[in-house]
Design a protein around this motif. Structure first.
Motif, PDB file in Angstrom:
ATOM      1  N   MET A 187       0.809  -1.213   0.000  1.00 38.65           N
ATOM      2  CA  MET A 187       0.000   0.000   0.000  1.00 38.65           C
ATOM      3  C   MET A 187       0.844   1.266   0.000  1.00 38.65           C
ATOM      4  O   MET A 187       0.380   2.334  -0.388  1.00 38.65           O
ATOM      5  N   VAL A 188       2.089   1.168   0.468  1.00 36.28           N
ATOM      6  CA  VAL A 188       3.015   2.300   0.446  1.00 36.28           C
ATOM      7  C   VAL A 188       4.354   1.804  -0.094  1.00 36.28           C
ATOM      8  O   VAL A 188       4.653   0.602  -0.061  1.00 36.28           O
ATOM      9  N   SER A 189       5.153   2.733  -0.574  1.00 36.26           N
ATOM     10  CA  SER A 189       6.415   2.356  -1.211  1.00 36.26           C
ATOM     11  C   SER A 189       7.637   2.600  -0.343  1.00 36.26           C
ATOM     12  O   SER A 189       8.740   2.225  -0.698  1.00 36.26           O
ATOM     13  N   ARG A 190       7.446   3.257   0.813  1.00 36.70           N
ATOM     14  CA  ARG A 190       8.574   3.566   1.677  1.00 36.70           C
ATOM     15  C   ARG A 190       8.097   3.799   3.096  1.00 36.70           C
ATOM     16  O   ARG A 190       6.886   3.916   3.348  1.00 36.70           O
ATOM     17  N   MET A 191       9.053   3.876   4.018  1.00 40.19           N
ATOM     18  CA  MET A 191       8.756   4.189   5.414  1.00 40.19           C
ATOM     19  C   MET A 191       9.110   5.650   5.697  1.00 40.19           C
ATOM     20  O   MET A 191      10.050   6.189   5.122  1.00 40.19           O
ATOM     21  N   PRO A 192       8.379   6.305   6.596  1.00 31.72           N
ATOM     22  CA  PRO A 192       8.792   7.646   7.020  1.00 31.72           C
ATOM     23  C   PRO A 192       9.913   7.547   8.045  1.00 31.72           C
ATOM     24  O   PRO A 192      10.150   6.481   8.626  1.00 31.72           O
ATOM     25  N   LYS A 193      10.598   8.644   8.267  1.00 31.32           N
ATOM     26  CA  LYS A 193      11.509   8.727   9.403  1.00 31.32           C
ATOM     27  C   LYS A 193      10.664   8.938  10.662  1.00 31.32           C
ATOM     28  O   LYS A 193       9.859   9.856  10.706  1.00 31.32           O
ATOM     29  N   ILE A 194      10.855   8.068  11.639  1.00 31.20           N
ATOM     30  CA  ILE A 194      10.079   8.165  12.870  1.00 31.20           C
ATOM     31  C   ILE A 194      10.953   8.774  13.960  1.00 31.20           C
ATOM     32  O   ILE A 194      12.060   8.291  14.219  1.00 31.20           O
ATOM     33  N   VAL A 195      10.455   9.840  14.571  1.00 30.90           N
ATOM     34  CA  VAL A 195      11.186  10.568  15.603  1.00 30.90           C
ATOM     35  C   VAL A 195      10.435  10.428  16.925  1.00 30.90           C
ATOM     36  O   VAL A 195       9.239  10.703  16.999  1.00 30.90           O
ATOM     37  N   GLY A 196      11.143   9.994  17.964  1.00 30.83           N
ATOM     38  CA  GLY A 196      10.553   9.897  19.288  1.00 30.83           C
ATOM     39  C   GLY A 196      11.004  11.048  20.164  1.00 30.83           C
ATOM     40  O   GLY A 196      12.165  11.454  20.126  1.00 30.83           O
ATOM     41  N   VAL A 197      10.068  11.594  20.947  1.00 37.90           N
ATOM     42  CA  VAL A 197      10.394  12.698  21.857  1.00 37.90           C
ATOM     43  C   VAL A 197      10.004  12.289  23.273  1.00 37.90           C
ATOM     44  O   VAL A 197       8.862  11.872  23.512  1.00 37.90           O
ATOM     45  N   GLN A 198      10.951  12.406  24.201  1.00 35.06           N
ATOM     46  CA  GLN A 198      10.690  12.107  25.603  1.00 35.06           C
ATOM     47  C   GLN A 198      10.958  13.331  26.467  1.00 35.06           C
ATOM     48  O   GLN A 198      11.734  14.218  26.099  1.00 35.06           O
ATOM     49  N   ALA A 199      10.297  13.369  27.619  1.00 32.50           N
ATOM     50  CA  ALA A 199      10.606  14.392  28.616  1.00 32.50           C
ATOM     51  C   ALA A 199      11.953  14.085  29.239  1.00 32.50           C
ATOM     52  O   ALA A 199      12.271  12.917  29.495  1.00 32.50           O
ATOM     53  N   GLU A 200      12.763  15.116  29.459  1.00 36.27           N
ATOM     54  CA  GLU A 200      14.080  14.905  30.072  1.00 36.27           C
ATOM     55  C   GLU A 200      13.974  14.169  31.395  1.00 36.27           C
ATOM     56  O   GLU A 200      14.847  13.364  31.738  1.00 36.27           O
ATOM     57  N   GLY A 201      12.901  14.410  32.128  1.00 30.95           N
ATOM     58  CA  GLY A 201      12.736  13.785  33.432  1.00 30.95           C
ATOM     59  C   GLY A 201      12.247  12.357  33.379  1.00 30.95           C
ATOM     60  O   GLY A 201      12.049  11.731  34.427  1.00 30.95           O
ATOM     61  N   SER A 202      12.064  11.826  32.171  1.00 34.72           N
ATOM     62  CA  SER A 202      11.623  10.435  32.024  1.00 34.72           C
ATOM     63  C   SER A 202      12.061   9.929  30.661  1.00 34.72           C
ATOM     64  O   SER A 202      11.250   9.651  29.787  1.00 34.72           O
ATOM     65  N   ALA A 203      13.356   9.788  30.499  1.00 38.06           N
ATOM     66  CA  ALA A 203      13.922   9.564  29.160  1.00 38.06           C
ATOM     67  C   ALA A 203      14.706   8.264  29.058  1.00 38.06           C
ATOM     68  O   ALA A 203      15.767   8.215  28.429  1.00 38.06           O
ATOM     69  N   ALA A 204      14.199   7.199  29.639  1.00 39.47           N
ATOM     70  CA  ALA A 204      14.941   5.940  29.651  1.00 39.47           C
ATOM     71  C   ALA A 204      15.247   5.440  28.241  1.00 39.47           C
ATOM     72  O   ALA A 204      16.367   4.988  27.959  1.00 39.47           O
ATOM     73  N   ILE A 205      14.284   5.524  27.349  1.00 38.52           N
ATOM     74  CA  ILE A 205      14.481   5.004  25.985  1.00 38.52           C
ATOM     75  C   ILE A 205      15.433   5.905  25.204  1.00 38.52           C
ATOM     76  O   ILE A 205      16.369   5.423  24.546  1.00 38.52           O
ATOM     77  N   ALA A 206      15.215   7.209  25.281  1.00 41.03           N
ATOM     78  CA  ALA A 206      16.096   8.148  24.564  1.00 41.03           C
ATOM     79  C   ALA A 206      17.526   8.051  25.077  1.00 41.03           C
ATOM     80  O   ALA A 206      18.483   8.104  24.287  1.00 41.03           O
ATOM     81  N   ASN A 207      17.678   7.892  26.381  1.00 45.06           N
ATOM     82  CA  ASN A 207      19.026   7.774  26.948  1.00 45.06           C
ATOM     83  C   ASN A 207      19.757   6.563  26.371  1.00 45.06           C
ATOM     84  O   ASN A 207      20.928   6.645  25.984  1.00 45.06           O
ATOM     85  N   ALA A 208      19.060   5.440  26.323  1.00 50.04           N
ATOM     86  CA  ALA A 208      19.677   4.222  25.809  1.00 50.04           C
ATOM     87  C   ALA A 208      19.997   4.351  24.325  1.00 50.04           C
ATOM     88  O   ALA A 208      21.095   3.974  23.875  1.00 50.04           O
ATOM     89  N   TYR A 209      19.060   4.899  23.560  1.00 49.99           N
ATOM     90  CA  TYR A 209      19.271   5.026  22.113  1.00 49.99           C
ATOM     91  C   TYR A 209      20.444   5.950  21.808  1.00 49.99           C
ATOM     92  O   TYR A 209      21.318   5.621  20.995  1.00 49.99           O
ATOM     93  N   ASN A 210      20.465   7.104  22.441  1.00 50.46           N
ATOM     94  CA  ASN A 210      21.480   8.106  22.116  1.00 50.46           C
ATOM     95  C   ASN A 210      22.865   7.753  22.636  1.00 50.46           C
ATOM     96  O   ASN A 210      23.874   8.247  22.131  1.00 50.46           O
ATOM     97  N   SER A 211      22.927   6.882  23.652  1.00 50.85           N
ATOM     98  CA  SER A 211      24.234   6.451  24.156  1.00 50.85           C
ATOM     99  C   SER A 211      24.683   5.135  23.544  1.00 50.85           C
ATOM    100  O   SER A 211      25.809   4.690  23.775  1.00 50.85           O
ATOM    101  N   GLY A 212      23.808   4.507  22.763  1.00 55.19           N
ATOM    102  CA  GLY A 212      24.150   3.240  22.133  1.00 55.19           C
ATOM    103  C   GLY A 212      24.106   2.054  23.071  1.00 55.19           C
ATOM    104  O   GLY A 212      24.612   0.974  22.740  1.00 55.19           O
ATOM    105  N   ASP A 213      23.491   2.212  24.252  1.00 54.71           N
ATOM    106  CA  ASP A 213      23.412   1.114  25.213  1.00 54.71           C
ATOM    107  C   ASP A 213      22.468   0.029  24.707  1.00 54.71           C
ATOM    108  O   ASP A 213      21.439   0.320  24.095  1.00 54.71           O
ATOM    109  N   THR A 214      22.813  -1.213  24.990  1.00 53.31           N
ATOM    110  CA  THR A 214      21.957  -2.334  24.602  1.00 53.31           C
ATOM    111  C   THR A 214      20.918  -2.653  25.675  1.00 53.31           C
ATOM    112  O   THR A 214      19.992  -3.420  25.444  1.00 53.31           O
ATOM    113  N   VAL A 215      21.082  -2.073  26.857  1.00 51.23           N
ATOM    114  CA  VAL A 215      20.141  -2.268  27.945  1.00 51.23           C
ATOM    115  C   VAL A 215      19.523  -0.915  28.304  1.00 51.23           C
ATOM    116  O   VAL A 215      20.231   0.092  28.413  1.00 51.23           O
TER     117      VAL A 215
END
Length: 342
Positions: A187-215
């Motif tokens: 139904m579509v030919s490509r994926m969009p770029k998906i951007v996640g936004v977290q609050a600094e005071g609750s950023a467990a996922i962003a912290n892991a992604y931006n630091s390259g941590d596997t946990v």
């Protein structure tokens, strides 16, 4: 899906709002709860339990009421009063937990395992993501209708960037799954770029992604964005992959930026978003300043909850407001002072 030209910058991109605050109980969580309740009815279940900071519990309570089922909501004691009031109004049993959302989450899972209660918990129940992914279907369908005016194109239109508020990671995982579904059936030919936004005071996922941590390390959440205040994300790893697999990024914004985003988004677009949803707009402003978005891009902000859900949190200082006697002259003086009239 609403085009909001006032949010465009000098880059020349086109900004759209996917406004899920208009769903039955005022948040995107209705998508998940509708599917979960439908499954529960098919299974002959009498009651459903969930942990929630507010919106998921409200959505479950409303959908359960519509389906004739009982609902039990475990919420942390600091859950917004407005959302608790909604849960009570729908007739669900609300139980406050002296602890965090993650603590309530664990108790709900234990209740499911040991007491046999059907559990809606985000990320735990596989149907939650199946409901949330439908927002991606709608984005493409609606964008196609607007941009193509009914032409017989081979594919649906896909936005270039989708900006998503992130708490436990289930919504952004669902957004990714929705676009992936459309890709898999042509139904579509490509994926969009998906951007996640977290609050600094609750950023467990962003912290892991931006630091390259596997946990994903647990955090102690402290933010005004209550709906995305999560210590231990239930769907964090899929949330990381949603961004990684689409060449997106994770951003964090502080509470001051979130408060400003609520006001600016409302005054510029007429869309009153709760703090947890307005983080998407705060993230857009960061990207516009960094010029990460390309000229001509179609950018969709996912607004996940209505501002009236947390109106107490954005309480107005009544003493700071203008006050007059019933006098046109006094009113005119104030309007002149504020440059509203000359």
């Amino acid at each position: 899906l609403v085009y909001v030209s006032r949010l465009n910058s000098d880059i020349g991109e086109r900004i759209w709002i996917k406004n899920d605050s208009l769903l039955p109980t005022g948040s995107l969580k209705d998508r998940a709860s509708a599917v979960v309740v439908s499954d529960a009815i098919e299974r002959g279940v009498d009651a459903i339990i969930t942990a929630s900071t507010g919106n998921a519990g409200v959505a479950l309570a409303g959908m359960a009421a519509a389906g004739g089922l009982g609902a039990v909501v475990l919420a942390p004691v600091n859950a917004p009063v407005g959302k608790i009031a909604q849960i009570v109004a729908y007739g669900a049993e609300i139980v406050l937990v002296d602890g965090s959302y993650s603590d309530a989450y664990d108790v709900a899972v234990q209740a499911s395992n040991e007491l046999g209660i059907y559990c809606r918990n985000t990320g735990y129940n596989p149907f939650t993501i199946e409901g949330k992914k439908t927002v991606s279907y709608e984005i493409c369908e609606q964008l196609s209708g607007i941009l193509e005016s009914g032409s017989n194109g081979t594919y649906w239109k896909v936005p270039d960037v989708v900006i998503v508020p992130v708490g436990d990671g289930n919504i952004i995982s669902g957004v990714h799954k929705g676009f992936s579904d459309l890709m898999s059936i042509g139904m579509v030919s490509r994926m969009p770029k998906i951007v996640g936004v977290q609050a600094e005071g609750s950023a467990a996922i962003a912290n892991a992604y931006n630091s390259g941590d596997t946990v994903i390390a647990e955090v102690e959440s402290n933010t005004i964005a209550d709906s995305i205040a999560v210590d231990r994300p239930a769907d964090g790893y899929r949330a990381i992959n949603a961004v990684k697999n689409t060449d997106g990024q994770y951003l964090t914004v502080n509470d001051d930026a979130i408060e400003m985003a609520v006001r600016e988004l409302s005054s510029m677009t007429g869309v009153f978003a709760e703090a947890s949803a307005a983080v998407a707009f705060a993230g857009l402003r960061l990207m516009q300043r960094s010029e990460w978005i390309n000229p001509g891009d179609n950018v969709v902000l996912l607004i996940t909850g209505h501002g009236l859900k947390t109106v107490v949190a954005s309480q107005v200082d009544m003493k700071s407001l203008s006050r007059i006697k019933p006098s046109l002259l006094e009113l005119a003086d104030i309007l002149k002072d504020k440059n509203i009239i000359t």
